[in-house]
Write a protein that holds these residues in place. Structure first.
Motif, mmCIF file in Angstrom:
data_model
loop_
_atom_site.group_PDB
_atom_site.id
_atom_site.type_symbol
_atom_site.label_atom_id
_atom_site.label_comp_id
_atom_site.label_asym_id
_atom_site.label_seq_id
_atom_site.Cartn_x
_atom_site.Cartn_y
_atom_site.Cartn_z
ATOM 1 N N MET A 1 0.980 -1.221 -0.171
ATOM 2 C CA MET A 1 0.001 -0.049 -0.150
ATOM 3 C C MET A 1 1.284 1.020 -0.081
ATOM 4 S SD MET A 1 -2.715 1.582 2.427
ATOM 5 C CE MET A 1 -2.444 0.398 4.238
ATOM 6 N N PHE A 2 0.551 2.338 -0.535
ATOM 7 C CA PHE A 2 0.884 4.076 -0.925
ATOM 8 C C PHE A 2 0.087 4.563 -0.499
ATOM 9 C CE2 PHE A 2 2.753 0.784 -4.056
ATOM 10 C CZ PHE A 2 3.978 1.435 -4.580
ATOM 11 N N VAL A 3 0.899 5.394 0.908
ATOM 12 C CA VAL A 3 0.027 6.766 1.206
ATOM 13 C C VAL A 3 0.799 7.859 0.315
ATOM 14 C CG1 VAL A 3 -0.372 8.099 3.222
ATOM 15 C CG2 VAL A 3 -0.069 5.463 3.250
ATOM 16 N N LEU A 4 -0.075 8.921 0.246
ATOM 17 C CA LEU A 4 0.381 10.273 -0.673
ATOM 18 C C LEU A 4 -0.133 11.234 0.236
ATOM 19 C CD1 LEU A 4 1.472 11.534 -2.972
ATOM 20 C CD2 LEU A 4 -0.613 11.776 -3.702
ATOM 21 N N ILE A 5 1.248 11.738 0.820
ATOM 22 C CA ILE A 5 0.455 13.192 1.351
ATOM 23 C C ILE A 5 0.655 14.546 1.058
ATOM 24 C CG2 ILE A 5 1.331 14.487 4.050
ATOM 25 C CD1 ILE A 5 2.044 11.976 4.709
ATOM 26 N N VAL A 6 -0.154 15.018 0.826
ATOM 27 C CA VAL A 6 -0.393 16.607 -0.126
ATOM 28 C C VAL A 6 0.059 17.884 1.383
ATOM 29 C CG1 VAL A 6 -0.825 18.631 -1.902
ATOM 30 C CG2 VAL A 6 -1.764 15.874 -1.144
ATOM 31 N N LYS A 7 1.295 18.069 1.099
ATOM 32 C CA LYS A 7 1.351 19.361 2.090
ATOM 33 C C LYS A 7 1.100 20.855 1.271
ATOM 34 C CE LYS A 7 3.172 17.235 5.552
ATOM 35 N NZ LYS A 7 2.823 17.407 6.780
ATOM 36 N N GLY A 8 0.874 21.515 2.484
ATOM 37 C CA GLY A 8 0.337 23.143 1.403
ATOM 38 C C GLY A 8 1.950 23.736 1.426
ATOM 39 N N ALA A 9 1.292 25.107 2.005
ATOM 40 C CA ALA A 9 2.292 26.050 1.738
ATOM 41 C C ALA A 9 3.270 26.275 3.068
ATOM 42 C CB ALA A 9 1.967 27.639 1.265
ATOM 43 N N ARG A 10 2.539 25.794 3.713
ATOM 44 C CA ARG A 10 3.350 26.916 5.346
ATOM 45 C C ARG A 10 3.333 25.056 5.833
ATOM 46 N NH1 ARG A 10 -0.683 31.224 6.960
ATOM 47 N NH2 ARG A 10 0.828 32.962 5.904
ATOM 48 N N ARG A 11 3.614 23.952 4.753
ATOM 49 C CA ARG A 11 3.891 22.875 5.331
ATOM 50 C C ARG A 11 2.900 21.796 6.288
ATOM 51 N NH1 ARG A 11 6.122 20.663 1.894
ATOM 52 N NH2 ARG A 11 7.041 19.208 2.931
ATOM 53 N N ALA A 12 1.295 22.362 6.450
ATOM 54 C CA ALA A 12 0.268 22.056 6.580
ATOM 55 C C ALA A 12 0.195 20.464 5.991
ATOM 56 C CB ALA A 12 -0.891 23.074 7.163
ATOM 57 N N THR A 13 -0.537 20.064 6.297
ATOM 58 C CA THR A 13 -1.578 18.460 5.334
ATOM 59 C C THR A 13 -2.441 19.190 4.894
ATOM 60 O OG1 THR A 13 0.008 16.932 7.186
ATOM 61 C CG2 THR A 13 -1.965 16.216 5.667
ATOM 62 N N LEU A 14 -2.857 19.352 3.444
ATOM 63 C CA LEU A 14 -3.623 19.682 3.109
ATOM 64 C C LEU A 14 -5.262 18.075 2.460
ATOM 65 C CD1 LEU A 14 -2.500 21.988 0.560
ATOM 66 C CD2 LEU A 14 -3.497 22.325 2.612
ATOM 67 N N LEU B 1 4.180 16.824 -2.616
ATOM 68 C CA LEU B 1 3.722 15.488 -2.531
ATOM 69 C C LEU B 1 5.307 14.622 -1.874
ATOM 70 C CD1 LEU B 1 2.970 16.143 -5.872
ATOM 71 C CD2 LEU B 1 1.611 16.164 -3.753
ATOM 72 N N ILE B 2 4.832 13.239 -1.273
ATOM 73 C CA ILE B 2 4.775 13.084 0.040
ATOM 74 C C ILE B 2 4.819 11.527 -0.287
ATOM 75 C CG2 ILE B 2 6.410 12.677 1.946
ATOM 76 C CD1 ILE B 2 5.947 15.195 2.674
ATOM 77 N N ILE B 3 5.208 10.744 -0.391
ATOM 78 C CA ILE B 3 4.795 9.122 -0.794
ATOM 79 C C ILE B 3 5.596 8.331 0.370
ATOM 80 C CG2 ILE B 3 4.889 7.362 -2.448
ATOM 81 C CD1 ILE B 3 5.109 9.194 -4.403
ATOM 82 N N GLU B 4 4.888 7.874 0.573
ATOM 83 C CA GLU B 4 5.332 6.765 1.727
ATOM 84 C C GLU B 4 4.266 5.011 1.566
ATOM 85 O OE1 GLU B 4 4.574 7.778 5.714
ATOM 86 O OE2 GLU B 4 5.098 9.534 5.952
ATOM 87 N N GLU B 5 5.533 3.996 1.236
ATOM 88 C CA GLU B 5 5.568 2.962 1.045
ATOM 89 C C GLU B 5 5.162 2.290 2.466
ATOM 90 O OE1 GLU B 5 6.480 -0.761 -1.569
ATOM 91 O OE2 GLU B 5 7.739 1.150 -1.753
ATOM 92 N N ARG B 6 4.125 1.763 2.817
ATOM 93 C CA ARG B 6 3.603 1.132 3.749
ATOM 94 C C ARG B 6 3.254 -0.586 3.695
ATOM 95 N NH1 ARG B 6 0.326 5.168 6.721
ATOM 96 N NH2 ARG B 6 2.205 7.021 6.940
ATOM 97 N N GLN B 7 3.334 -1.443 4.558
ATOM 98 C CA GLN B 7 3.166 -3.037 4.543
ATOM 99 C C GLN B 7 1.759 -2.687 5.188
ATOM 100 O OE1 GLN B 7 3.930 -4.936 3.025
ATOM 101 N NE2 GLN B 7 6.484 -3.643 2.748
#
Length: 53
Positions: free
Chosen positions: A1-14, A42-48
């Motif tokens: 499984m992959f997790v995509l975390i989208v960060k905003g201009a002030r590094r807040a998670t959008l 756009l931060i991608i994490e791969e998780r089990q």
């Protein structure tokens, strides 16, 4: 499984997306890039996946 975390201009998670496949992740990345998000937002994490007992 992959997790995509989208960060905003002030590094807040959008946004936080869980993707079951790489193709699903690639589609989301294309959408966010088309909307003008930079690669570093756009931060991608791969998780089990944890299996239930």
């Amino acid at each position: 499984m992959f997790v995509l975390i989208v960060k905003g201009a002030r590094r807040a998670t959008l946004a936080y997306h869980r993707c079951e496949s790489r193709s699903e992740l690639d589609e989301l990345l294309q959408v966010y890039k088309a909307l003008g998000y930079a690669e570093d937002a756009l931060i991608i994490e791969e998780r089990q996946e944890d299996k239930a007992a």
